[in-house]
Motif scaffolding. Structure first.
Motif, PDB file in Angstrom:
ATOM      1  N   GLU A  72       3.686  -6.027  20.633  1.00 54.58           N
ATOM      2  CA  GLU A  72       3.199  -5.227  21.768  1.00 54.58           C
ATOM      3  C   GLU A  72       3.053  -6.130  23.000  1.00 54.58           C
ATOM      4  O   GLU A  72       3.567  -7.239  23.011  1.00 54.58           O
ATOM      5  CB  GLU A  72       1.876  -4.544  21.385  1.00 54.58           C
ATOM      6  CG  GLU A  72       2.015  -3.036  21.154  1.00 54.58           C
ATOM      7  CD  GLU A  72       2.240  -2.262  22.445  1.00 54.58           C
ATOM      8  OE1 GLU A  72       2.054  -2.838  23.534  1.00 54.58           O
ATOM      9  OE2 GLU A  72       2.602  -1.073  22.375  1.00 54.58           O
ATOM     10  N   GLU A 101      -2.516  -0.551  16.733  1.00 55.71           N
ATOM     11  CA  GLU A 101      -2.254  -1.776  17.506  1.00 55.71           C
ATOM     12  C   GLU A 101      -3.280  -2.821  17.095  1.00 55.71           C
ATOM     13  O   GLU A 101      -4.445  -2.482  16.881  1.00 55.71           O
ATOM     14  CB  GLU A 101      -2.384  -1.508  19.010  1.00 55.71           C
ATOM     15  CG  GLU A 101      -1.309  -0.552  19.528  1.00 55.71           C
ATOM     16  CD  GLU A 101      -1.341  -0.387  21.053  1.00 55.71           C
ATOM     17  OE1 GLU A 101      -0.295  -0.070  21.630  1.00 55.71           O
ATOM     18  OE2 GLU A 101      -2.413  -0.551  21.662  1.00 55.71           O
ATOM     19  N   GLU A 121      -1.322   5.588  15.769  1.00 54.40           N
ATOM     20  CA  GLU A 121      -0.615   4.314  15.982  1.00 54.40           C
ATOM     21  C   GLU A 121      -1.622   3.182  15.880  1.00 54.40           C
ATOM     22  O   GLU A 121      -2.693   3.241  16.478  1.00 54.40           O
ATOM     23  CB  GLU A 121       0.015   4.284  17.381  1.00 54.40           C
ATOM     24  CG  GLU A 121       1.233   5.167  17.498  1.00 54.40           C
ATOM     25  CD  GLU A 121       1.858   5.096  18.888  1.00 54.40           C
ATOM     26  OE1 GLU A 121       1.395   4.290  19.726  1.00 54.40           O
ATOM     27  OE2 GLU A 121       2.798   5.857  19.129  1.00 54.40           O
ATOM     28  N   GLU A 161       2.178  -3.774  16.773  1.00 57.01           N
ATOM     29  CA  GLU A 161       1.894  -2.354  16.514  1.00 57.01           C
ATOM     30  C   GLU A 161       2.691  -1.898  15.306  1.00 57.01           C
ATOM     31  O   GLU A 161       3.830  -2.323  15.104  1.00 57.01           O
ATOM     32  CB  GLU A 161       2.298  -1.506  17.727  1.00 57.01           C
ATOM     33  CG  GLU A 161       2.222  -0.016  17.454  1.00 57.01           C
ATOM     34  CD  GLU A 161       2.441   0.837  18.693  1.00 57.01           C
ATOM     35  OE1 GLU A 161       2.119   0.390  19.808  1.00 57.01           O
ATOM     36  OE2 GLU A 161       2.955   1.948  18.521  1.00 57.01           O
TER      37      GLU A 161
HETATM   38 MG    MG Z   1       1.592   0.717  21.656  1.00 57.70          MG
END
Ligand code: MG
Ligand code: GLU
Length: 450
Positions: free
Chosen positions: A196, A142, A140, A203
């Motif tokens: 986020e 960010e 992921e 994100e």
């Molecule tokens: Mg996150």
């Protein structure tokens, strides 16, 4: 070699048709910085056959571009060859005329460089495959986006919308659509893109794939976000700590373990349907998290983020959908569990070399299987709400993680001595670089480096 050259000729023809002039050959160093050499399309054939020169001392570069020493790479002497992976080469949507390919590093004699992090990840992926196991992974991404301006000034944000706020999408509507489109044009499947928690933070997540491919993708996604940001007069930071005492940027790794078509995280007798093998694998990862932090949360800056109550996973525990646990188990929703079940390692950040991360995690997981490990009891609440000491904290600074890494026979053996030594040399040198510095100084020195 002749085969590689022939293949590159075809790729180069295709690139010329797509109006690509330059190919960036990227690799990530042990400081987590994506570095690059570039060749004109006409040079791709030679680059694929013989590689492009790069100094071995890149193995011991630090985040501030100073250079430390280790046996594999120090000083100005020597040469390695960067060889593009043509299977992963892609025109860059936010940099017209450019393509990018991840590079493997070889010696001049065409043998793999023992310090090559991408090769390490591939070796670990193969080690799993030799046992009939495959993995799907996804990182992921960010990031915090700020208005472009002098890097020494504190960030000013282009949106002041609330955390997860719809307003942020209105403020940055064209920008976010351009990020999405660029990623999709580059062949990535975007799952989600959203605001986020922290100021200016967003994100994006993409579909899971094999571990090496997922590490390549992590590099490509971040580079793409950066390039789109610049086109919009913005600047992206993937640093773990952007504001003192603020929520930071994580780089959570999602991982599922498969035997053929069977997701081993589903339909088994273990907790929440884990099979014995998946339980042992994830127990191995959980047990090794203190030493894995040297690969996954390798910068002193990361310990400004890795604190309780910020969903960063600061405790060495696991729990179903527990966002304060370093290992968050995800079963997915009814009807899709056999494909969706996975574990998320939350404590890692984007100062990590993603190839070292996936390779290290696989090594720890396979060791867990070899030792027949079981998960400890589940943590079903916020560990910070329990009496102190009920749940172990992960290392709270880099020296503690380094001490765990120095005791880890598994990671040492998996990395191989040259890579192990180079990683350790870079970690010790960055620790020294920031020793005694205030959080504000560490943040200012790293905010725009990642
Ligand atoms: Mg996150
Ligand atoms: N930004 C948080 C971190 O530092 C994670 C938030 C989330 O759970 O997505 O890891």
């Amino acid at each position: 070699m002749a085969e590689r050259a022939a293949r590159a000729r075809l790729v180069a023809d295709r690139l010329r048709t797509a109006a690509v002039d330059v190919v960036a050959l990227g690799w990530v160093d042990n400081a987590g910085i994506a570095r690059v050499k570039a060749v004109p399309v006409g040079g791709l054939e030679h680059a694929a056959a013989r590689g492009v020169g790069a100094a071995p001392c890149f193995d011991v570069f630090l985040v501030d571009d100073s250079i430390t020493e280790s046996r594999v790479g120090s000083g100005p002497v020597g040469d390695l060859r960067l060889r593009p992976d043509l299977d992963r080469l892609v025109p860059l949507a936010a940099q017209p005329g450019w393509a990018w390919a991840p590079a493997d590093r070889h010696t001049q004699d065409d043998t793999p460089h023992p310090g090559c992090q991408r090769r390490f990840a591939r070796r670990m992926e193969s080690a799993a495959r030799e046992r009939g196991l495959t993995l799907l992974a996804g990182v992921e991404v960010e990031w915090v986006v700020a208005l472009a301006g002098p890097p020494e000034e504190p960030p000013r944000y282009p949106t002041h919308g609330p955390a997860y706020g719809l307003q942020r999408l209105a403020d940055l509507s064209d920008y976010l659509r351009d990020v999405l489109r660029a990623l999709e044009h580059q062949g990535l499947t975007v799952l989600q893109i959203h605001p986020e928690y922290a100021p200016g933070q967003f994100e994006v997540s993409v579909a899971a794939e094999g571990p090496v491919a997922a590490a390549d993708t992590a590099v490509l996604v971040r580079h793409t976000v950066r390039a789109v940001s610049i086109r919009h007069g913005l600047r992206a930071s993937f640093a773990p700590a952007v504001e003192p005492d603020g929520v930071g940027n994580g780089a959570h790794l999602h991982l599922s373990l498969w035997r053929g078509e069977r997701n081993l995280g589903h339909g088994g007798p273990g907790p929440h349907g884990l099979t014995e093998e998946a339980q042992a694998f994830f127990a191995g990862v959980l047990a090794a998290l203190p030493e894995l932090l040297v690969l996954g949360t390798p910068s002193p800056a990361g310990y400004l983020r890795l604190v309780p109550s910020r969903w960063a996973g600061a405790y060495q525990c696991w729990g179903l959908e527990n966002r304060e646990a370093a290992l968050r188990l995800v079963t997915g929703s009814a009807g899709e569990r056999s494909s969706a079940a996975n574990a998320e390692i939350k404590c890692f950040d984007a100062t990590a070399n993603p190839y070292l991360v996936v390779g290290g995690v696989i090594a720890a997981g396979l060791a867990g299987i070899d030792q027949g490990l079981r998960l400890p009891p589940e943590t079903t609440v916020d560990p910070a709400a329990l009496p102190p000491g009920s749940v172990p904290r992960l290392p709270t600074d880099l020296p503690q993680a380094i001490a765990a890494f120095e005791r880890s026979a598994v990671l040492r053996e998996a990395l191989g001595e040259p890579l192990y030594e180079a990683v350790l040399a870079v970690r010790r040198a960055e620790q020294e670089l920031f020793a005694g510095r205030e959080p504000e100084e560490i943040i200012a020195a790293t905010r725009w480096r990642y």
